[in-house]
Every structure is written in structure tokens, then in C-alpha cells.
Design a protein around this motif. Structure first.
Motif, PDB file in Angstrom:
ATOM      1  N   TYR A 154       1.445 -11.487  37.288  1.00 53.16           N
ATOM      2  CA  TYR A 154       0.287 -12.232  36.581  1.00 53.16           C
ATOM      3  C   TYR A 154       0.750 -14.063  37.266  1.00 53.16           C
ATOM      4  CZ  TYR A 154      -1.597 -15.114  33.285  1.00 53.16           C
ATOM      5  OH  TYR A 154      -2.553 -16.607  32.861  1.00 53.16           O
ATOM      6  N   SER A 155       0.514 -14.902  37.396  1.00 52.38           N
ATOM      7  CA  SER A 155       0.558 -16.068  38.109  1.00 52.38           C
ATOM      8  C   SER A 155       1.536 -17.098  37.453  1.00 52.38           C
ATOM      9  CB  SER A 155      -0.868 -16.637  38.444  1.00 52.38           C
ATOM     10  OG  SER A 155      -1.502 -17.073  37.040  1.00 52.38           O
ATOM     11  N   ALA A 156       1.838 -16.825  35.839  1.00 52.27           N
ATOM     12  CA  ALA A 156       2.821 -17.453  34.511  1.00 52.27           C
ATOM     13  C   ALA A 156       4.050 -16.915  35.006  1.00 52.27           C
ATOM     14  CB  ALA A 156       2.296 -17.128  33.280  1.00 52.27           C
ATOM     15  N   PHE A 157       4.257 -16.463  35.965  1.00 55.23           N
ATOM     16  CA  PHE A 157       5.339 -15.291  35.988  1.00 55.23           C
ATOM     17  C   PHE A 157       5.856 -15.886  37.625  1.00 55.23           C
ATOM     18  CE2 PHE A 157       4.384 -12.675  33.203  1.00 55.23           C
ATOM     19  CZ  PHE A 157       5.535 -12.741  32.513  1.00 55.23           C
ATOM     20  N   SER A 158       5.355 -17.176  38.463  1.00 54.92           N
ATOM     21  CA  SER A 158       5.750 -17.510  39.715  1.00 54.92           C
ATOM     22  C   SER A 158       7.132 -19.184  39.471  1.00 54.92           C
ATOM     23  CB  SER A 158       4.275 -18.517  40.070  1.00 54.92           C
ATOM     24  OG  SER A 158       3.269 -17.696  40.485  1.00 54.92           O
ATOM     25  N   PRO A 159       7.609 -18.981  40.444  1.00 58.70           N
ATOM     26  CA  PRO A 159       8.610 -19.827  40.752  1.00 58.70           C
ATOM     27  C   PRO A 159       8.051 -21.024  41.110  1.00 58.70           C
ATOM     28  CG  PRO A 159       8.426 -18.910  42.207  1.00 58.70           C
ATOM     29  CD  PRO A 159       7.058 -18.689  41.985  1.00 58.70           C
ATOM     30  N   LEU A 160       9.020 -21.919  40.524  1.00 56.72           N
ATOM     31  CA  LEU A 160       8.294 -23.905  40.877  1.00 56.72           C
ATOM     32  C   LEU A 160       9.461 -24.447  41.798  1.00 56.72           C
ATOM     33  CD1 LEU A 160       7.186 -25.120  37.322  1.00 56.72           C
ATOM     34  CD2 LEU A 160       6.023 -24.576  39.513  1.00 56.72           C
ATOM     35  N   PRO A 161      10.028 -25.379  41.861  1.00 56.88           N
ATOM     36  CA  PRO A 161      10.374 -25.805  42.758  1.00 56.88           C
ATOM     37  C   PRO A 161      10.767 -26.788  42.515  1.00 56.88           C
ATOM     38  CG  PRO A 161       8.343 -26.393  43.703  1.00 56.88           C
ATOM     39  CD  PRO A 161       7.781 -25.576  43.168  1.00 56.88           C
ATOM     40  N   GLU A 162      11.783 -27.376  42.729  1.00 58.00           N
ATOM     41  CA  GLU A 162      12.776 -28.808  42.002  1.00 58.00           C
ATOM     42  C   GLU A 162      12.060 -29.824  41.883  1.00 58.00           C
ATOM     43  OE1 GLU A 162      15.322 -29.373  40.661  1.00 58.00           O
ATOM     44  OE2 GLU A 162      16.570 -26.990  40.361  1.00 58.00           O
ATOM     45  N   ALA A 163      10.994 -29.640  43.197  1.00 53.54           N
ATOM     46  CA  ALA A 163       9.646 -31.239  43.543  1.00 53.54           C
ATOM     47  C   ALA A 163       9.106 -30.997  42.083  1.00 53.54           C
ATOM     48  CB  ALA A 163       8.950 -30.900  44.286  1.00 53.54           C
ATOM     49  N   PHE A 164       9.220 -30.133  41.530  1.00 53.54           N
ATOM     50  CA  PHE A 164       7.941 -29.927  40.103  1.00 53.54           C
ATOM     51  C   PHE A 164       8.389 -31.292  39.289  1.00 53.54           C
ATOM     52  CE2 PHE A 164       7.287 -28.398  35.858  1.00 53.54           C
ATOM     53  CZ  PHE A 164       5.946 -27.949  35.811  1.00 53.54           C
ATOM     54  N   PHE A 165       9.814 -30.535  39.192  1.00 58.95           N
ATOM     55  CA  PHE A 165      10.383 -30.968  37.417  1.00 58.95           C
ATOM     56  C   PHE A 165      10.641 -32.634  38.279  1.00 58.95           C
ATOM     57  CE2 PHE A 165      11.158 -27.160  37.888  1.00 58.95           C
ATOM     58  CZ  PHE A 165      11.102 -25.931  36.790  1.00 58.95           C
ATOM     59  N   THR A 166      10.446 -33.046  38.771  1.00 59.68           N
ATOM     60  CA  THR A 166      11.107 -34.719  39.845  1.00 59.68           C
ATOM     61  C   THR A 166       9.806 -35.344  39.489  1.00 59.68           C
ATOM     62  OG1 THR A 166      12.290 -34.107  41.228  1.00 59.68           O
ATOM     63  CG2 THR A 166      11.260 -36.190  41.523  1.00 59.68           C
ATOM     64  N   ASP A 167       8.514 -34.767  39.414  1.00 58.75           N
ATOM     65  CA  ASP A 167       6.933 -35.558  38.771  1.00 58.75           C
ATOM     66  C   ASP A 167       5.948 -33.872  38.628  1.00 58.75           C
ATOM     67  OD1 ASP A 167       4.540 -36.733  38.761  1.00 58.75           O
ATOM     68  OD2 ASP A 167       5.516 -38.302  40.959  1.00 58.75           O
ATOM     69  N   PRO A 168       5.962 -33.540  37.316  1.00 54.09           N
ATOM     70  CA  PRO A 168       4.552 -32.424  37.123  1.00 54.09           C
ATOM     71  C   PRO A 168       4.090 -33.191  37.395  1.00 54.09           C
ATOM     72  CG  PRO A 168       6.838 -32.605  35.221  1.00 54.09           C
ATOM     73  CD  PRO A 168       6.912 -33.958  36.863  1.00 54.09           C
ATOM     74  N   ASP A 169       3.231 -34.347  37.246  1.00 57.17           N
ATOM     75  CA  ASP A 169       1.609 -35.223  37.309  1.00 57.17           C
ATOM     76  C   ASP A 169       1.243 -34.907  39.148  1.00 57.17           C
ATOM     77  OD1 ASP A 169       1.809 -35.341  34.889  1.00 57.17           O
ATOM     78  OD2 ASP A 169       2.066 -37.311  34.587  1.00 57.17           O
ATOM     79  N   ALA A 170       1.637 -35.151  39.882  1.00 57.28           N
ATOM     80  CA  ALA A 170       1.946 -35.342  41.327  1.00 57.28           C
ATOM     81  C   ALA A 170       1.831 -33.812  41.974  1.00 57.28           C
ATOM     82  CB  ALA A 170       2.914 -36.146  42.168  1.00 57.28           C
ATOM     83  N   PHE A 171       2.791 -32.677  41.338  1.00 56.01           N
ATOM     84  CA  PHE A 171       3.107 -31.631  41.424  1.00 56.01           C
ATOM     85  C   PHE A 171       1.302 -30.903  41.172  1.00 56.01           C
ATOM     86  CE2 PHE A 171       3.777 -27.095  40.985  1.00 56.01           C
ATOM     87  CZ  PHE A 171       4.146 -26.536  41.839  1.00 56.01           C
ATOM     88  N   GLY A 172       0.859 -31.167  40.022  1.00 56.05           N
ATOM     89  CA  GLY A 172      -0.237 -30.431  40.011  1.00 56.05           C
ATOM     90  C   GLY A 172      -1.817 -30.972  40.741  1.00 56.05           C
ATOM     91  N   ARG A 173      -1.319 -32.140  41.059  1.00 55.36           N
ATOM     92  CA  ARG A 173      -2.284 -33.218  42.210  1.00 55.36           C
ATOM     93  C   ARG A 173      -2.153 -31.785  43.723  1.00 55.36           C
ATOM     94  NH1 ARG A 173      -1.214 -37.377  39.841  1.00 55.36           N
ATOM     95  NH2 ARG A 173       0.563 -38.163  41.381  1.00 55.36           N
ATOM     96  N   ARG A 174      -0.538 -31.633  44.145  1.00 53.82           N
ATOM     97  CA  ARG A 174      -0.715 -30.716  45.275  1.00 53.82           C
ATOM     98  C   ARG A 174       0.647 -30.333  44.966  1.00 53.82           C
ATOM     99  NH1 ARG A 174       0.519 -34.583  50.245  1.00 53.82           N
ATOM    100  NH2 ARG A 174      -1.442 -36.303  49.335  1.00 53.82           N
ATOM    101  N   PRO A 175       0.172 -29.245  44.902  1.00 56.69           N
ATOM    102  CA  PRO A 175       1.573 -27.689  44.142  1.00 56.69           C
ATOM    103  C   PRO A 175       2.563 -27.643  45.547  1.00 56.69           C
ATOM    104  CG  PRO A 175      -0.900 -27.390  43.430  1.00 56.69           C
ATOM    105  CD  PRO A 175      -1.340 -28.523  44.452  1.00 56.69           C
ATOM    106  N   ILE A 176       3.512 -27.267  45.503  1.00 58.94           N
ATOM    107  CA  ILE A 176       4.257 -26.640  46.402  1.00 58.94           C
ATOM    108  C   ILE A 176       4.455 -25.553  45.776  1.00 58.94           C
ATOM    109  CG2 ILE A 176       6.429 -27.114  47.296  1.00 58.94           C
ATOM    110  CD1 ILE A 176       6.467 -29.987  46.549  1.00 58.94           C
ATOM    111  N   GLY A 177       4.587 -24.253  46.465  1.00 56.01           N
ATOM    112  CA  GLY A 177       3.850 -23.255  46.415  1.00 56.01           C
ATOM    113  C   GLY A 177       4.867 -22.033  47.045  1.00 56.01           C
ATOM    114  N   ASN A 178       4.734 -21.139  47.459  1.00 57.45           N
ATOM    115  CA  ASN A 178       5.502 -20.005  48.439  1.00 57.45           C
ATOM    116  C   ASN A 178       4.485 -18.686  49.222  1.00 57.45           C
ATOM    117  OD1 ASN A 178       5.314 -18.979  45.687  1.00 57.45           O
ATOM    118  ND2 ASN A 178       6.952 -17.198  46.396  1.00 57.45           N
ATOM    119  N   GLY A 179       3.351 -19.240  48.797  1.00 47.05           N
ATOM    120  CA  GLY A 179       2.405 -18.643  49.019  1.00 47.05           C
ATOM    121  C   GLY A 179       2.035 -19.080  50.666  1.00 47.05           C
TER     122      GLY A 179
END
Length: 552
Positions: free
Chosen positions: A200-225
Motif C-alpha cells: 500500500y502507498s502509505a508505506f512508501s519512503p520519503l527523501p530528505e527533501a520532504f522534511f525540508t519543505d513538506p508543502d513544496a514536496f506536496g506540489r512536486r513529489p520526489i518519488g522512487n517510481g
């Protein structure tokens, strides 16, 4: 997962939660992005890029807070899961990031990651990427919709606090990144199907960039897909993703990009795909259900959907707090008539809370409570002292072809029970879900769920257990029964999958006794596509296999 049309969720189907095949389940308004409220138009997409219909996601595109169908289709292009599932048997396969998931006691688990996976920004996908992401999702002050999926991890309770208070901890003691490739998970109790949940997608990883700026990440996600985001998601329009050349998974993207186009109406999207202004549409407006197969020919596909559409009852409302009232409404609905006359047999009447595609499904679990019986329904309503002089509100989200069948249900309630109704279908999906969270339903409401992982448990716990009460989960009916939760727990502690299934069925029996919602339909996914694309497939969860699509 909550879904728009059905879910799920999606069909997410919210909430929140928010996901195999056998008999049909309800359709979900698919995901796509770049078209404006009235829908797309003009050229479909750039060379090598195809376009796909979606509705407006509820939240920014972060895995731990995307538990509905619209955002989930986008995230499935951006993220690869820990485990995958066999497309025909639903069994867990290790074609994702996890090399293995092992335990000697079903309580203490070791997840070993494959080497060399990277996020789209080039940083490594490692054990810390998962542990940090899971802790952030579980922390109550972040109010993430998928928080509930970590409820069984030791230390989860320390991350919970009511009314905005600060939790006593910010990390679950049962999670540990032992090294870059090893995650250790300690659960509160044995959970035999734990590996099944990890796709399930809730178990996906997050890069360090997410924790630096969660709002920016939500607009432009950085994934592993297989696809990456080079631009921001634009609300009401969408986003275009491009192929990630350094993708480590076995199913690399075949197209150069995918443009997700946001529409508010199924009919507008369908007009666009007919005219060539949209390449792929999953789930169709009601007036196309019976004709799309003939019109599109070999550019039409369908697949039974692992979901359920139910009519949820606001158990917090005094009018619907009595189980006899809920049972009366359930027995006043002629499901078969609706599936034939409204859905032209693209739905199947539901008589269970589970999907036909999962182990433990019983095709007559609900029995007489989910069958038309006007005399008994009226007797129950009289016993409960229900005030028939006041109309009931019937809630559903706008733009997803729900108005026709919800009107049919309203007419049946009026004819069979003498209770008038008011349709409340003016909210888009992204507005509808938060209202469910806040006990805003003033009458019965459409509830859609698509499986997150192939287990009967997934159709019960996220929707009806106490820990899944919003905002932590998708228990929008606000059902509260410790006996139901205890039966689920007994299944989790079982020594085998078969024994677990027996306990999950016992939990379903308790649910049927109380009927906080009533099963209605299982749906069918119908997809159509333009002449520009080929190799269009509907996956096990009822989504488009975005990486497989080719552009001519």
C-alpha cells in the motif's frame, strides 16, 4: 482507499483510506491532471506523452496523506512499493524495493531492501527513508489520513495526542533502521498478513527533501517510481510526469511522459476522449456504460473492480443511531433493480462487506438484511419510532455519475418507507471527504472503498474499527464496537491465515448485526482510449498500469 465513483475509493475512495478479480465491484472516477474545471481540450499531449483522466485529489501528493483514488493514481506513477502482487492470484511478490519480509513469530519483522534504488533527486532509498516517513505519517500533529496503517506498531500510541496537544514522542519505538538496507519492525501483537499490507502507498519512503519543505514536496513529489515530476501540480488542472531514466524496478516506463488531467465531470472527459483531446479514461459516465464497448471496439477494456459501494449511516446522528432504523433502510433498497435499470448490469448487488476477490468473502454474509423486504422494513421503522414526516438527506460527491443511482435509492425509500429525501450532491470529492471527517453527514451517504491490499481485513478495519476513527482513518460512520475490534485482533493473532480469516468473518458478522453501513454494489472498471496509445491495462487494484502504456 476512498474512491470517487464507488473504493477502494480509489472508489477512496475518505479516506481515508484509503485498493484482484472475481465478480464486479463499483467504479471509481479515475485520475488525470491538466485540463481545467470544464475538462481538457485541444491537443492531447506532447509527443511521446499520453494523457489520463483524474478528478481533483483531496490533499497535496504525499503518500501518507493520500488515501483516495484521485491522488493515488498519480502516486502509483511516482512511487514503487515495497512489495507487489501477482496480477491473477493476488499473492505477494518481491518485484518492489523489498528483497524479503521475514518473521519467526509474526510480531517481530525484518524488512530487507534491495540495493541501489534512488529517489528522483538522486539521493538513496534506504531504511531511514522508510522509518522517517512512517513516523511522520503516524504522528498525530501531522493529521495524516493514513496514520491508522501504523496503529499496530509498538510506540504508535506515544505519537498520538488529542485536541492538538503535543504527543509524548515523535518516533515509534517499534521501528528501527538497523542499517541502510534493514528495517526492523516490532508490532503490538502478531499480524499474520503483515507482508500483504506493505504494497500500500502509505508505506512508501520519503527523501530528505520532504522534511525540508513538506508543502513544496506536496506540489512536486520526489518519488522512487518509473515517472518523475519536473513541475508542480496545479489545482484544477493537473501535472505532467516524465520518464525516470534511472528507475531500478522491472517495469520501466514505456512512454516519455504521462499527463494527468483534472476534470470535474465524467461527461466532459468522455467527450474529450471521443474527440482525441484525452488519451485514456478509466470509468465512464452513466450514458456510456452500455455503449462504450461497441463505440471504441479494441480501444475498450474492462475488469472487475476489487471494491465496494455502501450506504453509510451517520451513527452520531440521533435519527440513525438505532440499528433498527439502519436495517430498515437497508431492507427498503432493491439492489438488483438498480444494477439492472441504472447500471445496465455493470454492477453486481453486494451482500457482504468484503470484496469477492479476497479470501474469506462470503456471497451471502449479510443475508436478509441486505435484501428487499418492505414489510419487515416498515415494521422495524415503526419499532424504532422513526419520524417519517421529516425528509432524509442523501449525500454523495458531485461529478461522478452518482446522482442517478442515489435518486433511485431515494425514490425507493419514499415508495417503500414513506420517507421523502433531499439530494445533497453538490460537493466535489476533495470537499466531500473532509465533511465526512468532521461528522458533517446529516443523513445516509455514499461510501466507496477500493482495496489497499488483498485481504478481507482491509475491508473491515480501516472503515469500521475504533483506531480508524477520523482523522487517523476512514471510519466515517464513526462506528464504535470493542467486540468488533476484538474479533479483528483475534484474527491478527491467529496462527495461520485460515484461522485469521475465520476471526475476520466473525468480525464481519458483528458488523452485519449493527449495520453502521449497508453494502450496495460491486463495480466494473471500464476504460477507453485514443488511437495514440496502446497496451492499456487495468491492474489488480482497478488503476491504469501507467508504466506499460505505449504511445504511437
Amino acid at each position: 482507499m476512498q474512491s470517487t465513483l464507488f473504493v477502494p475509493d480509489s472508489m477512496e475512495d475518505m479516506l481515508r483510506v484509503k485498493k484482484t478479480i472475481a465478480v464486479v465491484s463499483v467504479a471509481i472516477a479515475a485520475v488525470g491532471m491538466l485540463a481545467a474545471c470544464g475538462g481538457g481540450g485541444g491537443s492531447s499531449s506532447a509527443e511521446g506523452t499520453y494523457s489520463l483522466y483524474i478528478g481533483q485529489p483531496e490533499n497535496p501528493l504525499v503518500p501518507g496523506n493520500t488515501t483516495e483514488s484521485e491522488g493515488n493514481q498519480v502516486l502509483k506513477a511516482l512511487f514503487s512499493p515495497l512489495v507487489t502482487y501477482n496480477d491473477e492470484t493476488s499473492e505477494v511478490e518481491y518485484d518492489g524495493v523489498a528483497e524479503s519480509v521475514e518473521s519467526d513469530d509474526q510480531k517481530n519483522w525484518t524488512i530487507t531492501l534491495k540495493p541501489d534504488w534512488t529517489f528522483h533527486d538522486g539521493t538513496p532509498v534506504n531504511a531511514k527513508s522508510y522509518v522517517d516517513a512512517w513516523n511522520y505519517t503516524a504522528l498525530s500533529t501531522n493529521a495524516f489520513g493514513a496514520s491508522y496503517f501504523f496503529e499496530n506498531v509498538v510506540g504508535y500510541d506515544d505519537l498520538q495526542a488529542a485536541d492538538g496537544a503535543e504527543p509524548s514522542a515523535t518516533a515509534m519505538s517499534g521501528l528501527e533502521a538497523v542499517d541502510d538496507s534493514t528495517i526492523r519492525v516490532e508490532l503490538k501483537e502478531p499480524f499474520a498478513i503483515y507482508p500483504v499490507t506493505l504494497g500500500y502507498s502509505a508505506f512508501s519512503p520519503l527523501p530528505e527533501a520532504f522534511f525540508t519543505d513538506p508543502d513544496a514536496f506536496g506540489r512536486r513529489p520526489i518519488g522512487n517510481g518509473p515517472f518523475k515530476a519536473d513541475e508542480d501540480f496545479v489545482e484544477g488542472q493537473g501535472i505532467t510526469l516524465t520518464k525516470y531514466d534511472d528507475y531500478k524496478g522491472p517495469d520501466a516506463a514505456q512512454a516519455q511522459g504521462v499527463q494527468f488531467k483534472v476534470y470535474t465531470e465524467l461527461s466532459t472527459g468522455y467527450t474529450d476522449v471521443q474527440a482525441g483531446g484525452l488519451d485514456i479514461m478509466l470509468d465512464l459516465p452513466s450514458d456510456a456504460w452500455a455503449t462504450a464497448r461497441d463505440q471504441f471496439g479494441d480501444r475498450y477494456g474492462e475488469r472487475a473492480r476489487p471494491d465496494i459501494t455502501s450506504l453509510g449511516f451517520p451513527t452520531y446522528d440521533p435519527r440513525f443511531s438505532d440499528p433498527r432504523v439502519r436495517e430498515a433502510f437497508s431492507m427498503a433498497i432493491d439492489r438488483k433493480a438498480i444494477t439492472e435499470a441504472i447500471f445496465t448490469n455493470t454492477r453486481t448487488p453486494a451482500n457482504s462487506f468484503g470484496s469477492p476477490v479476497v479470501d474469506g468473502y462470503r456471497d451471502d454474509a449479510c443475508g436478509a438484511k441486505c435484501e428487499l423486504n418492505v414489510d419487515q422494513a416498515n415494521a422495524l421503522l415503526d419499532q424504532a419510532g422513526f419520524d417519517r414526516s421529516q425528509p432524509v438527506d442523501l449525500w454523495f460527491n458531485a461529478g461522478a455519475a452518482h446522482d442517478t443511482w442515489m435518486t433511485a435509492i431515494g425514490n425507493q425509500l419514499r415508495t417503500n418507507l414513506g420517507v421523502d429525501y433531499v439530494l445533497r450532491g453538490d460537493l466535489q470529492f476533495a470537499q466531500y471527504l473532509p465533511l465526512q471527517d468532521s461528522k458533517g453527514m446529516t443523513g445516509p451517504f455514499r461510501s466507496g472503498w477500493i482495496m489497499d491490499y488483498p485481504s478481507l481485513y482491509n475491508f473491515l478495519s480501516p472503515l469500521y474499527s475504533i483506531p480508524a476513527t477520523p482523522p487517523a482513518g476512514s471510519n466515517y460512520v464513526f462506528y464504535n464496537n470493542p467486540d468488533f475490534d476484538a474479533a479483528l485482533s483475534a484474527g491478527n493473532n491467529a496462527a495461520s491465515t485460515d484461522e485469521a480469516t475465520t476471526e475476520y468473518q466473525r468480525a464481519e458478522d458483528i458488523l452485519i448485526r449493527d449495520l453502521p453501513a449497508t453494502p450496495l454494489f460491486y463495480g466494473l472498471n471500464q476504460a477507453v482510449w485514443s488511437e495514440r496509445v496502446d497496451n492499456v491495462k487495468i491492474d489488480l487494484f482497478g488503476d491504469i498500469e501507467v508504466a506499460d502504456v505505449t504511445v504511437s
